[in-house]
Design an enzyme around this catalytic site. Structure first.
Site, PDB file in Angstrom:
ATOM      1  N   ASP A 112      35.324  40.525  39.020  1.00 14.16           N
ATOM      2  CA  ASP A 112      35.915  40.027  40.262  1.00 14.16           C
ATOM      3  C   ASP A 112      36.276  38.548  40.088  1.00 14.16           C
ATOM      4  OD1 ASP A 112      36.269  40.821  43.309  1.00 14.16           O
ATOM      5  OD2 ASP A 112      35.223  38.905  43.327  1.00 14.16           O
ATOM      6  N   HIS A 278      34.525  49.278  42.917  1.00 14.02           N
ATOM      7  CA  HIS A 278      34.783  47.925  42.446  1.00 14.02           C
ATOM      8  C   HIS A 278      33.597  47.310  41.714  1.00 14.02           C
ATOM      9  CE1 HIS A 278      36.337  43.852  42.416  1.00 14.02           C
ATOM     10  NE2 HIS A 278      35.336  43.428  43.163  1.00 14.02           N
TER      11      HIS A 278
END
Length: 300
Positions: A112, A278
């Site tokens: 991320d 994610h």
């Protein structure tokens, strides 16, 4: 002094504060072997690596900082240019940290926001990075250049958090636990995917108003100075081998040819999708380590 996240990591891992680039970073280290830098993302802390750490520490010395503004690292106030929280500044933090620990060259894995810091590390400190990996992202400039209805709805926070202070700070601060858990649950496979102790650590860190402000500044930088840096460096490429992994249930898989976005930025790109959302380091720790190895990351 003990730390709330200590129990998440194997014996022998230590947490300390190290002065770098005008601030102090909280950094956990452990393991033996060549250095491997692990950079977390939003809205987490270095604790996101707790499930991968035992697997990686068998062969590597792990360096896991809280990024500036996150966790227990310093949280300086933002500035009008947003340079305080730019990828360039965070990459300089990471490079200075590795120097302070005696690691001239190293491998790095970023998830991320940490993946975006990794991208900038590979450009600004190319001589230091032997090999890099980014988890579940495409380049920052690509996100903004391709923003459409679907991406905007899924990644609304990129625009919300970038609004002028104190709008997002005030709204998030009204119920930080709700906002944190919404993010962690909506981007992954639900909150059940997380260790309760890790969730408690994320809540503790994110409740700090200084953390909320700093993480908003992170996204303000992405929408301003980071884009300016990326546009100035549009012709520069990542020269070290780059591994790219992403989740089959996430926005990257449904909206991008992920490998193509990175091949536009790097010379040697390998990677694939993994089952999950994610937050791969916690959802799929063993599969993530296996895929890094299979794609050429030196983990043995």
């Amino acid at each position: 002094m003990s730390h709330p996240a200590d129990a998440l990591f194997p014996p022998g891992f230590t947490l300390r504060r190290i002065a770098v680039n005008g601030i102090e970073l909280a950094v956990r280290t452990g393991g033996e072997g060549p250095p491997l830098l692990l950079l977390h993302g939003y809205p987490q802390t270095h604790a996101c690596w707790h499930r991968m750490a035992p697997l990686l520490a068998r062969t590597h010395t792990l360096v896991m900082p809280d990024l500036r503004g996150y966790g227990d690292s310093d949280k300086p106030p933002g500035d009008s240019s947003h340079d305080t929280y730019s990828r360039r500044t965070m990459a300089a933090d990471a490079a200075a940290l590795m120097t302070a620990l005696g690691h001239d060259r190293f491998q790095v894995v970023g998830h991320d926001r940490g993946g975006r810091v990794t991208h900038r590390l590979c450009l600004d400190h190319a001589e230091r990075v032997e090999r890099a990996a980014v988890l579940d992202i495409v380049p920052t400039h690509t996100i903004f250049a391709t923003m459409n209805r679907g991406i905007g709805l899924a990644y609304y926070h990129w625009l919300f958090l970038a609004q002028p202070a104190p709008l997002p700070e005030r709204l998030i601060g009204g119920d930080p636990d709700f906002y944190l858990e919404w993010k962690l649950g909506a981007w992954g496979t639900g909150l059940a995917a997380y260790d309760p102790a890790a969730l408690a650590e994320y809540r503790r860190a994110f409740r700090d108003p200084a953390c909320i402000h700093a993480t908003c500044e992170d996204y303000r930088a992405a929408a301003t100075i980071d884009l300016a840096h990326d546009e100035a460096d549009a012709e520069r490429r990542i020269r070290c081998p780059l591994v790219v992994l992403w989740g089959t249930n996430g926005l990257m898989e449904s909206n991008y040819d992920v490998l193509a976005t990175w091949r536009a930025k790097a010379d040697d790109v390998r990677g694939r999708a993994l089952p999950g959302g994610h937050f791969l380091p916690e959802e799929r720790p063993q599969e993530t380590v296996d895929a890094l190895r299979e794609c050429g990351f030196a983990l043995a």
